[in-house]
Scaffold this motif. Structure first.
Motif, short mmCIF file in Angstrom:
data_model
loop_
_atom_site.label_atom_id
_atom_site.label_comp_id
_atom_site.label_asym_id
_atom_site.label_seq_id
_atom_site.Cartn_x
_atom_site.Cartn_y
_atom_site.Cartn_z
N GLU A 55 0.82 -1.20 0.00
CA GLU A 55 0.00 0.00 0.00
C GLU A 55 0.86 1.26 0.00
OE1 GLU A 55 -2.57 -0.18 3.33
OE2 GLU A 55 -3.75 -1.87 2.58
N LEU A 56 2.00 1.19 0.67
CA LEU A 56 2.88 2.36 0.77
C LEU A 56 3.90 2.41 -0.36
CD1 LEU A 56 3.56 2.25 4.62
CD2 LEU A 56 1.98 3.76 3.39
N GLY A 57 3.86 1.41 -1.24
CA GLY A 57 4.79 1.37 -2.36
C GLY A 57 6.23 1.12 -1.94
N GLN A 58 6.41 0.31 -0.88
CA GLN A 58 7.74 0.07 -0.32
C GLN A 58 8.34 -1.28 -0.76
OE1 GLN A 58 7.03 0.49 3.88
NE2 GLN A 58 7.28 2.72 3.82
N GLY A 59 7.67 -2.01 -1.60
CA GLY A 59 8.21 -3.28 -2.07
C GLY A 59 8.00 -4.41 -1.08
N LYS A 60 8.69 -5.51 -1.31
CA LYS A 60 8.53 -6.70 -0.48
C LYS A 60 9.13 -6.48 0.91
CE LYS A 60 8.65 -10.01 -4.31
NZ LYS A 60 9.35 -11.20 -4.86
N PRO A 61 8.64 -7.22 1.92
CA PRO A 61 9.23 -7.12 3.26
C PRO A 61 10.69 -7.53 3.25
CG PRO A 61 7.12 -8.26 3.35
CD PRO A 61 7.46 -8.12 1.89
N GLU A 62 11.47 -6.90 4.12
CA GLU A 62 12.88 -7.27 4.24
C GLU A 62 13.00 -8.68 4.83
OE1 GLU A 62 15.72 -4.04 5.55
OE2 GLU A 62 13.81 -3.18 6.24
N THR A 63 14.18 -9.23 4.71
CA THR A 63 14.46 -10.55 5.28
C THR A 63 15.48 -10.41 6.42
OG1 THR A 63 16.30 -10.96 3.74
CG2 THR A 63 14.09 -11.61 3.02
N PHE A 64 15.59 -11.44 7.24
CA PHE A 64 16.61 -11.44 8.29
C PHE A 64 17.24 -12.82 8.38
CE2 PHE A 64 12.75 -12.71 10.51
CZ PHE A 64 13.17 -13.73 11.35
N ASN A 65 18.47 -12.85 8.87
CA ASN A 65 19.22 -14.10 8.99
C ASN A 65 19.26 -14.53 10.45
OD1 ASN A 65 19.94 -14.14 6.20
ND2 ASN A 65 21.53 -12.64 6.62
N PHE A 66 19.13 -15.84 10.65
CA PHE A 66 19.20 -16.39 12.01
C PHE A 66 19.63 -17.85 11.91
CE2 PHE A 66 16.97 -18.08 15.92
CZ PHE A 66 17.81 -17.47 16.84
N LEU A 67 20.74 -18.17 12.55
CA LEU A 67 21.26 -19.54 12.63
C LEU A 67 21.44 -20.18 11.26
CD1 LEU A 67 19.25 -20.89 15.72
CD2 LEU A 67 21.51 -19.80 15.64
N GLY A 68 22.01 -19.43 10.32
CA GLY A 68 22.35 -19.99 9.02
C GLY A 68 21.25 -19.97 8.00
N PHE A 69 20.06 -19.45 8.36
CA PHE A 69 18.93 -19.39 7.44
C PHE A 69 18.50 -17.94 7.23
CE2 PHE A 69 18.58 -23.71 9.00
CZ PHE A 69 18.18 -24.43 7.88
N THR A 70 18.10 -17.64 6.00
CA THR A 70 17.45 -16.37 5.69
C THR A 70 15.95 -16.57 5.80
OG1 THR A 70 19.23 -15.69 4.20
CG2 THR A 70 17.11 -14.60 3.94
N HIS A 71 15.28 -15.76 6.62
CA HIS A 71 13.85 -15.88 6.86
C HIS A 71 13.10 -14.90 5.96
CE1 HIS A 71 15.57 -17.90 10.30
NE2 HIS A 71 14.38 -18.32 10.68
#
Length: 491
Positions: free
Chosen positions: A354-370
Motif C-alpha cells: 500500500e505504501l509502495g515500499q516493495g517486499k518485506p525485508e528478510t533477516f538471517n538467524f542460525l544460518g537461514f534467511t527468513h
C-alpha cells in the motif's frame, strides 16, 4: 551473600508473569535473589559410584534448585573431584581435538588414565590444581572475518566439563524457556521452530534481529562472578571459575592476561555465557514485556544471537532503546551492522504494498534467511532458505579440500563428499528449502567435475561419466518436520 550492593544487581522479577499475549511458558518461571542458606540435600561421597549413582547425586541438587529459587549451594566441589565423574567426562572428550599449550593429547593421557585421574582428583581436593593459559587460534567466518578460539589444555577441558555438568543441574532449573543455545535437549532447530511458529501465529508485525558485538570477548569478569555467587556459595567452585577467566591467552608466543571475556572453545564457556545473559538479558526481557507493553512480544535467544518480535513498531523502537541502555550497564553493546528493526509478519507484505515500499525485508538467524511468503492456499508462512554467505563459505571449503584430495582414489573422495552432503541435508533439510539444497548439491558436483578434469592432461573426463559418478551423492531431502508440528510435540 557478598555479590555486591543491592543497587548494583540487575532487575529481578519477583513473581511469574500471567500475561496471555507473549507470556512465558511454564518453563519460564521467574527467579528471585539468592540468600545465604546451606543445602542439606548434598552429601560427600568418595566411594566408587556407578553412572546411575552419579546421576542421582546431581538429581538431588536439581530438585533442591527447582524447589527453592533463592537457595545458594555451599557444597558442590566434591561432585567435581569425584574420579568416576572425571572418568566419564574424559571419555566424552573429542579424541582428535587439538592439544593445548602443554601438548597433552587424549591418547597419551589415556595410557595412564587411572593414575592421572587419581592425581588430578587429589590436586582438586587439596587445592593444588592450577589452570593453564589457553592457546589462541583463529578460524574463518562466513562473512570473511576471523573467529578467535581458545584451546585449553586437556585437564582444563576435563575439569571444566565436570564443573559445567554440576552447575547445569542448578541453572537449567533457572534458565528461561526462550533460551536455546548450548542447553541439553535443545538445539538450533528448536530455536528456528520457535521463531517460525511465533511469527506465524502471534500478532507480530515487526522483528528485531539483534547481535551483541564481540560478546565472548566482552564478558565482564566481576559481573560474571557476582552472577555465579547468586546461586553458588561454594568458594572452591567460584575460585576455579575465576582461575579460568584469568588464566590468560597465549597467541603467537605472547601471553596476555585479560580483564574481560571468556575464550570460545572452553568447555565451560557456553554455560558461563548463558548465565551472564540470563541475568543481563533474559530476566530483564521477561520483565520488560510484562510491564512495558500490553501488546504481543515473542523472544528467541540462541547464545548471543536473539530475535524479538513485536506487534507494533513503537514497542520495537522503545525496546531497542531500552536494550542498548541495559547492555551498556554490563559492558556490552549491540552490533551496529547486524542489529535491525524490520517490518515482518502476516500483514507486512500488504502494508508495504500500500505504501509502495516493495517486499518485506528478510533477516538471517542460525544460518537461514527468513522470508515472508504464502502457501498455495494463501496462508502466511515463514520460508527459511539457506543463507547465501554460509553456502558460499562452505563451497569454498569444499573447493580447497577437493584440490588437496585431487589425486586420491575417486571412491574415497566420493565417500567424503557423500558425508558432506549428508551433513548439509541434516541441518538445512527443512521444509520449503529444497531449491537451495539442490543448488548446493549442483555446485558440489561442478567443483568435483572441475577437479577431476585437472587430474590428467591426457584423459579428459566427460560429463556422461560424471553423471554416473554423481549417483554416489545423496539427493536433497527434507529431514525436519514443519515447525508447528515439532514445536507442538515438544510443548
Amino acid at each position: 551473600m557478598n555479590g555486591g550492593r543491592k543497587s548494583d544487581w540487575p532487575i529481578v522479577p519477583e513473581k511469574p508473569a500471567n500475561k496471555a499475549d507473549g507470556a512465558p511458558s511454564a518453563a519460564e518461571l521467574v527467579e528471585g535473589r539468592g540468600r545465604a542458606k546451606g543445602n542439606s540435600v548434598e552429601r560427600s561421597s568418595d566411594r566408587t559410584q556407578s553412572r546411575g549413582e552419579l546421576s542421582q547425586a546431581l538429581d538431588r541438587v536439581r530438585q533442591a534448585a527447582r524447589k527453592d529459587k533463592r537457595l545458594q549451594f555451599t557444597a558442590l566441589w566434591h561432585h567435581v573431584y569425584d574420579v568416576d565423574r572425571l572418568r566419564k567426562h574424559f571419555f566424552a572428550l573429542k579424541r582428535a581435538s587439538a592439544a593445548g599449550i602443554d601438548g597433552e593429547t587424549w591418547g597419551h593421557y589415556g595410557q595412564r588414565l587411572e593414575e592421572n585421574l587419581q592425581d588430578l582428583s587429589g590436586r582438586l581436593k587439596r587445592g593444588a590444581y592450577r589452570a593453564k593459559p589457553v592457546r589462541r587460534v583463529h578460524i574463518p567466518k562466513p562473512d570473511g572475518g576471523q573467529r578467535p578460539l581458545g584451546v585449553p589444555v586437556l585437564e582444563d577441558k576435563l575439569v571444566q566439563r565436570t564443573v559445567a555438568e554440576v552447575l547445569s543441574a542448578i541453572y537449567e532449573t533457572d534458565f528461561k524457556g526462550f533460551s536455546y543455545g548450548f542447553r541439553p535437549g535443545r538445539g538450533q532447530h528448536n530455536a528456528l521452530d520457535a521463531v517460525a511458529v511465533g511469527i506465524r501465529w502471534r500478532k507480530v508485525g515487526w522483528v528485531l534481529d539483534a547481535d551483541i558485538r564481540g560478546f565472548f570477548d566482552a564478558i565482564d569478569h566481576d559481573w560474571m562472578l557476582k552472577f555465579i555467587e547468586h546461586r553458588v556459595a561454594d568458594r572452591r567452585v567460584v575460585r576455579h571459575i575465576k582461575k579460568w577467566l584469568k588464566a590468560g591467552v597465549l597467541e603467537a608466543g605472547n601471553l596476555r592476561y585479560q580483564e574481560c571475556g571468556t575464550p570460545q572453545g572452553g568447555s565451560i564457556s557456553p554455560l558461563l555465557a548463558n548465565i551472564y545473559l540470563h541475568y543481563v538479558l533474559d530476566l530483564w526481557v521477561a520483565q520488560w514485556r510484562r510491564t512495558q507493553t500490553d501488546k504481543s512480544v515473542i523472544v528467541v535467544r540462541y547464545a548471543d544471537d536473539f530475535i524479538v518480535g513485536f506487534q507494533t513498531r513503537a514497542d520495537g523502537e522503545q525496546f531497542l532503546e531500552d536494550l542498548r541502555e541495559r547492555l551498556r550497564k554490563f559492558g556490552l553493546e549491540l552490533h551496529g551492522d547486524k542489529t535491525r528493526l524490520l517490518e515482518f509478519g502476516r500483514f507486512a507484505a500488504a502494508r508495504r504494498k500500500e505504501l509502495g515500499q516493495g517486499k518485506p525485508e528478510t533477516f538471517n538467524f542460525l544460518g537461514f534467511t527468513h522470508i515472508c511468503s504464502k502457501t498455495r492456499n494463501g496462508r502466511f508462512v515463514v520460508v527459511r532458505k539457506t543463507k547465501r554467505t554460509a553456502m558460499q563459505a562452505k563451497l569454498a571449503e569444499i573447493k580447497v579440500e577437493l584440490r588437496r584430495r585431487m589425486h586420491d582414489p575417486v571412491p574415497e573422495v566420493a565417500q567424503w563428499l557423500r558425508a558432506v552432503l549428508r551433513g548439509h541435508n541434516q541441518y538445512f533439510g527443512v521444509p520449503l528449502n529444497g531449491r537451495a539444497q539442490a543448488s548446493f548439491r549442483h555446485q558440489v558436483i561442478r567443483l568435483w567435475f572441475r577437479t577431476l578434469r585437472r587430474r590428467s592432461q591426457k584423459t579428459r573426463l566427460t560429463w556422461d561419466r560424471m553423471v554416473r559418478l554423481q549417483r554416489w551423492l545423496p539427493q536433497p531431502r527434507v529431514v525436519h518436520p514443519h515447525p508447528d508440528q515439532r514445536l507442538r510435540v515438544r510443548t
